[in-house]
Design an enzyme around this catalytic site. Structure first.
Site, short mmCIF file in Angstrom:
data_model
loop_
_atom_site.label_atom_id
_atom_site.label_comp_id
_atom_site.label_asym_id
_atom_site.label_seq_id
_atom_site.Cartn_x
_atom_site.Cartn_y
_atom_site.Cartn_z
N HIS A 20 -2.49 3.93 6.46
CA HIS A 20 -1.65 3.07 5.64
C HIS A 20 -1.46 3.62 4.22
O HIS A 20 -0.60 3.16 3.48
CB HIS A 20 -2.26 1.67 5.58
CG HIS A 20 -1.29 0.54 5.69
ND1 HIS A 20 -0.01 0.66 6.18
CD2 HIS A 20 -1.42 -0.78 5.36
CE1 HIS A 20 0.60 -0.53 6.15
NE2 HIS A 20 -0.24 -1.40 5.65
N ASN A 67 0.70 -5.47 0.74
CA ASN A 67 1.56 -6.64 0.92
C ASN A 67 2.17 -7.17 -0.38
O ASN A 67 3.08 -7.99 -0.34
CB ASN A 67 0.81 -7.76 1.63
CG ASN A 67 0.40 -7.36 3.03
OD1 ASN A 67 0.75 -6.29 3.53
ND2 ASN A 67 -0.35 -8.22 3.69
#
Length: 186
Positions: A20, A67
């Protein structure tokens, strides 16, 4: 002209070599190639500046976790008066095989929470991006577990090749502009 290059990832050693964080890895490779250092700003982002022939370029790594990436991207874009069309984002994509990438001039988030956050804060999806392949997603593995897993030693050549492609794309964009760089297939 692209005025803001963004690399997406998660802050902290826990996430350092995870899939990620490929966006961070690409931006770090560019900074290293250009002898740039990142400085932390208000624990929201690591920022560096590159003096290009056409003006100053900002490199940004949001430190708000994936996020919430849109908040620092939106703030920096607003502060430096950068439009969405002047932004380029590097980020991971598990639907693309490791060692491959895709460059897009705009588009939806495609389920990527970091990109969703940026779109929400910019009120636009009209920013260019390089999707760095981290796939394929293993059968029966949770998506979150996969993207937060670390790269394996045997992944290193593919990772180095893709970070080199990111450097080449950065140079091509700054030399010839986004459209020519993308059409050239860097």
């Amino acid at each position: 002209m692209i005025k803001l290059f963004v690399g997406l990832g998660n802050p902290g050693d826990k996430y350092k070599n995870t899939r990620h964080n490929f966006g961070f890895k690409a931006l770090d490779a560019i900074a290293q190639a250009k002898n740039l250092e990142f400085k932390n700003r208000d624990n929201m982002a690591d920022i560096s500046f590159y003096d290009a022939p056409d003006g100053k370029i900002t490199l940004l790594k949001p430190m708000t976790f994936m996020n919430l990436s849109g908040e620092p991207v939106g703030s920096v874009a607003k502060y430096y008066k950068v439009s969405p069309e002047e932004i380029f984002v590097f980020y991971d994509d598990f639907s693309i095989p490791l060692g491959e990438y895709r460059v897009r001039l705009s588009g939806s988030a495609g389920g990527h929470n970091g990109i969703s956050s940026i779109i929400a804060h910019l009120h636009s999806d009209a920013f260019a991006r390089m999707k760095l392949g981290i796939g394929p997603l293993p059968k029966f593995m949770d998506t979150a577990d996969f993207v937060l897993s670390k790269f394996r030693d045997e992944d290193k050549p593919a990772i180095e090749n893709m970070t080199q492609k990111a450097i080449e794309l950065f140079d091509e964009i700054n030399k010839n502009g986004l459209e020519k760089a993308v059409s050239k297939g860097s």
